[in-house]
Enzyme design. Structure first.
Site, PDB file in Angstrom:
ATOM      1  N   LYS A 202     -13.467  -6.198  -6.924  1.00 39.54           N
ATOM      2  CA  LYS A 202     -13.832  -6.419  -5.526  1.00 39.54           C
ATOM      3  C   LYS A 202     -15.305  -6.800  -5.526  1.00 39.54           C
ATOM      4  O   LYS A 202     -16.174  -5.945  -5.731  1.00 39.54           O
ATOM      5  CB  LYS A 202     -13.631  -5.140  -4.713  1.00 39.54           C
ATOM      6  CG  LYS A 202     -12.168  -4.772  -4.481  1.00 39.54           C
ATOM      7  CD  LYS A 202     -12.083  -3.488  -3.672  1.00 39.54           C
ATOM      8  CE  LYS A 202     -10.754  -3.362  -2.945  1.00 39.54           C
ATOM      9  NZ  LYS A 202      -9.596  -3.464  -3.805  1.00 39.54           N
TER      10      LYS A 202
ATOM     11  N   LYS B 293       0.863  -1.171   0.000  1.00 39.60           N
ATOM     12  CA  LYS B 293       0.000   0.000   0.000  1.00 39.60           C
ATOM     13  C   LYS B 293       0.906   1.230   0.000  1.00 39.60           C
ATOM     14  O   LYS B 293       2.005   1.217   0.581  1.00 39.60           O
ATOM     15  CB  LYS B 293      -0.911   0.006   1.233  1.00 39.60           C
ATOM     16  CG  LYS B 293      -1.808  -1.220   1.363  1.00 39.60           C
ATOM     17  CD  LYS B 293      -2.784  -1.380   0.219  1.00 39.60           C
ATOM     18  CE  LYS B 293      -3.937  -0.395   0.299  1.00 39.60           C
ATOM     19  NZ  LYS B 293      -4.976  -0.729  -0.734  1.00 39.60           N
TER      20      LYS B 293
HETATM   21  O1  LIG Z   1      -5.522  -6.371  -2.740  1.00 39.86           O
HETATM   22  C1  LIG Z   1      -5.104  -6.682  -1.613  1.00 39.86           C
HETATM   23  O2  LIG Z   1      -3.993  -7.184  -1.450  1.00 39.86           O
HETATM   24  C2  LIG Z   1      -5.960  -6.486  -0.389  1.00 39.86           C
HETATM   25  C3  LIG Z   1      -7.149  -5.607  -0.564  1.00 39.86           C
HETATM   26  C4  LIG Z   1      -6.887  -4.125  -0.559  1.00 39.86           C
HETATM   27  O3  LIG Z   1      -5.792  -3.694  -0.796  1.00 39.86           O
HETATM   28  C5  LIG Z   1      -7.985  -3.245  -0.210  1.00 39.86           C
HETATM   29  C6  LIG Z   1      -8.753  -3.562   0.891  1.00 39.86           C
HETATM   30  C7  LIG Z   1      -9.788  -2.752   1.303  1.00 39.86           C
HETATM   31  C8  LIG Z   1     -10.077  -1.617   0.604  1.00 39.86           C
HETATM   32  C9  LIG Z   1      -9.320  -1.276  -0.513  1.00 39.86           C
HETATM   33  C10 LIG Z   1      -8.286  -2.088  -0.941  1.00 39.86           C
HETATM   34  C11 LIG Z   1      -7.576  -1.713  -2.205  1.00 39.86           C
HETATM   35  O4  LIG Z   1      -7.215  -2.557  -3.030  1.00 39.86           O
HETATM   36  O5  LIG Z   1      -7.445  -0.529  -2.473  1.00 39.86           O
HETATM   37 MG   LIG Z   2      -6.736  -0.874  -4.559  1.00 41.38          MG
END
Ligand SMILES: O=C(O)CCC(=O)c1ccccc1C(=O)O
Ligand SMILES: [Mg+2]
Length: 368
Positions: free
Chosen positions: A268, A164
C-alpha cells in the site's frame, strides 16, 4: 533535476464513502487528507506536480501528524535555495508515510511531466504497459450481500474478487465464501482478507476449507494478527497462498523472508511512504520469489492513479486492489482510469495523468 525555485503547497480535503468499508480493525466511512502541489519555475516556465497524502491510522500516521509533517516540508523547501530543496523536503516527511507519499508523488509527477513521460515509465519500465489486472473488493456484508456484490463485479468483467472477512464469526465467513463461489462459478479467482482477525485454529480451519476444490480460494490475506510470523509460516503450503499486509508494515521484508511467512505481500503506497519506496520493495520481494500485490487505502483519484502507475511498473504483477474508486461517494476530480475486463487501463499522458484537481470544485456525485 529539480531547480532552485521550488514551492510546495497543500490543501485539506474530506470525502465521504458511498457505503462504509467495515474491516476487522475499524469502519472506514470517510477519507480525510491533503492534496500536495509542487511548482517549479525555470526560465519563467512553470511546471507543477500533484500528490496526495491521505492517512489511514493503522497503516499510516494520524491526520494531525501528517499535516505537521507537510508544514515542516513546506518550510524546509522555502528555507533551502539550492538543489537540496527536494532532499530537505523529503527529510521532513521521512517518518510519516502518508505525508511522504504526498510529497514524493508530487515530485515524481513534476519530473515525469517535464520529461513528457507517463509516470510508470519514470519508475523504470521501458515498455509500454496498457493495462494492469485488478480485483474487485467485496465488503463484509451477509452471505447474500457478498454473493450479490461478487456476482455484480463478475458481470462487469472482473476475473478476481477479494472478500473482506473477519468481522463476523469464522463459521459465517466460511459460509459467505461458499455462497460467493456458488454465485460466481468455478472460473473466478477468489481471495479473502481477514485483516488479522483470526486465531491460528480458526485460520487453519479456513485454509482447509479454502483449499477444497468446491470452494477454491487462491489467496488468504493476513489471517492472523500483524505480529504473527511463525503462524503465517505454518499456514503456508496447504493449497492456499498466504499474503501479508499489516504484517509487512510491522516486520519488513527481511523478517518475513527469514521466517518464510508469505507467498505474497500487499504493497500500500500510502502505508509504505510513496510509490518510489513501494517500487523498490516490489523489486526486492520479486527477487525473493514473493509476489507483490499493489492496493490503495481507499484513496482519492491522485493516489489511486499513482498506485496504478506503480502496478504498471511491476513486471507480471498479479491482480491488484486498485478498483476502489466506486467506494467513494465523491472525488477530487475526473478519474483517468477506466476498468475493462478486469483490468485498469493505464494512463499514457505525461505524469500521473490527473488534471484539474487542485482548484476543485470537489463535489459529491449527489451534487453536494
Ligand atoms: O485490496 C483491495 O481490494 C482494496 C483495499 C483494501 O482492502 C484495504 C483498504 C483500506 C484499508 C485496508 C485494506 C486492506 O487490504 O486490508
Ligand atoms: Mg489487507
Amino acid at each position: 533535476m529539480i531547480d532552485a525555485s521550488l514551492t510546495l503547497e497543500y490543501r485539506r480535503f474530506s470525502l465521504r464513502l458511498r457505503t462504509p468499508l467495515e474491516t476487522a480493525h475499524r469502519t472506514i466511512d470517510s477519507r480525510e487528507g491533503f492534496l500536495v502541489r509542487v511548482t517549479s519555475t525555470n526560465d519563467d516556465e512553470e511546471t507543477t506536480g500533484i500528490g496526495e497524502a491521505t492517512p489511514l491510522p493503522g497503516w499510516t500516521e494520524s491526520i494531525d501528524d501528517c499535516e505537521r509533517a507537510l508544514e515542516r516540508a513546506v518550510r524546509a523547501i522555502d528555507a533551502v535555495d539550492d538543489g537540496n530543496a527536494v532532499h530537505a523536503a523529503i527529510g521532513e516527511v521521512d517518518e510519516t508515510s502518508a505525508a511522504r507519499h504526498g510529497v514524493s508523488l508530487a515530485l515524481l509527477d513534476l519530473e515525469a511531466r517535464r520529461s513528457a513521460t507517463p509516470l510508470y515509465r519514470q519508475l523504470g519500465t521501458d515498455e509500454r504497459v496498457a493495462r494492469v489486472p485488478v480485483n474487485a473488493t467485496v465488503g463484509n456484508g451477509s452471505p447474500e450481500e457478498a454473493a450479490e456484490s461478487a456476482r455484480a463485479a463478475v458481470d462487469r468483467g472482473f476475473g478476481c474478487c477479494k472478500l473482506k472477512a473477519g468481522v463476523r464469526s469464522v463459521e459465517e465467513d466460511l459460509e459467505r465464501v461458499r455462497y460467493v463461489r456458488e454465485a460466481v462459478g468455478p472460473e473466478v479467482e477468489l481471495r479473502v482478507d481477514a485483516n488479522g482477525a483470526w486465531t491460528y485454529e480458526e485460520a487453519l480451519t479456513a485454509v482447509e476449507t479454502f483449499a477444497d476444490d468446491e470452494v477454491d480460494v487462491d489467496l488468504l490475506e493476513q489471517p492472523l494478527p500483524a505480529g504473527a510470523l511463525e503462524g503465517h509460516a505454518e499456514l503456508r503450503g496447504r493449497g492456499v497462498a498466504i499474503a501479508l499486509d499489516e504484517g509487512l508494515l510491522e516486520h519488513g521484508v527481511d523478517a518475513i523472508y527469514e521466517a518464510d511467512a508469505a507467498d505474497a505481500v500487499v504493497l500500500k503506497p500510502m502505508g509504505i511512504g510513496g510509490i518510489d519506496l513501494a517500487g523498490e520493495l516490489a523489486a526486492w520481494v520479486r527477487e525473493l520469489a514473493i509476489q507483490p500485490i499493489v492496493t490503495t487505502t481507499i484513496d482519492a483519484v491522485v493516489a489511486r492513479t499513482g498506485a496504478v502507475h506503480l502496478a504498471a511498473a511491476i513486471p507480471d504483477v498479479p491482480a491488484c486492489g486498485l478498483a476502489t474508486a466506486d467506494m467513494l461517494a465523491e472525488d477530487l476530480g475526473r478519474d483517468p482510469v477506466p476498468f475493462e475486463r478486469g483490468a485498469a487501463v493505464v494512463p499514457q499522458a505525461k505524469g500521473i495523468g490527473v488534471d484539474g484537481v487542485w482548484d476543485g470544485p470537489w463535489r459529491g456525485d449527489d451534487g453536494s
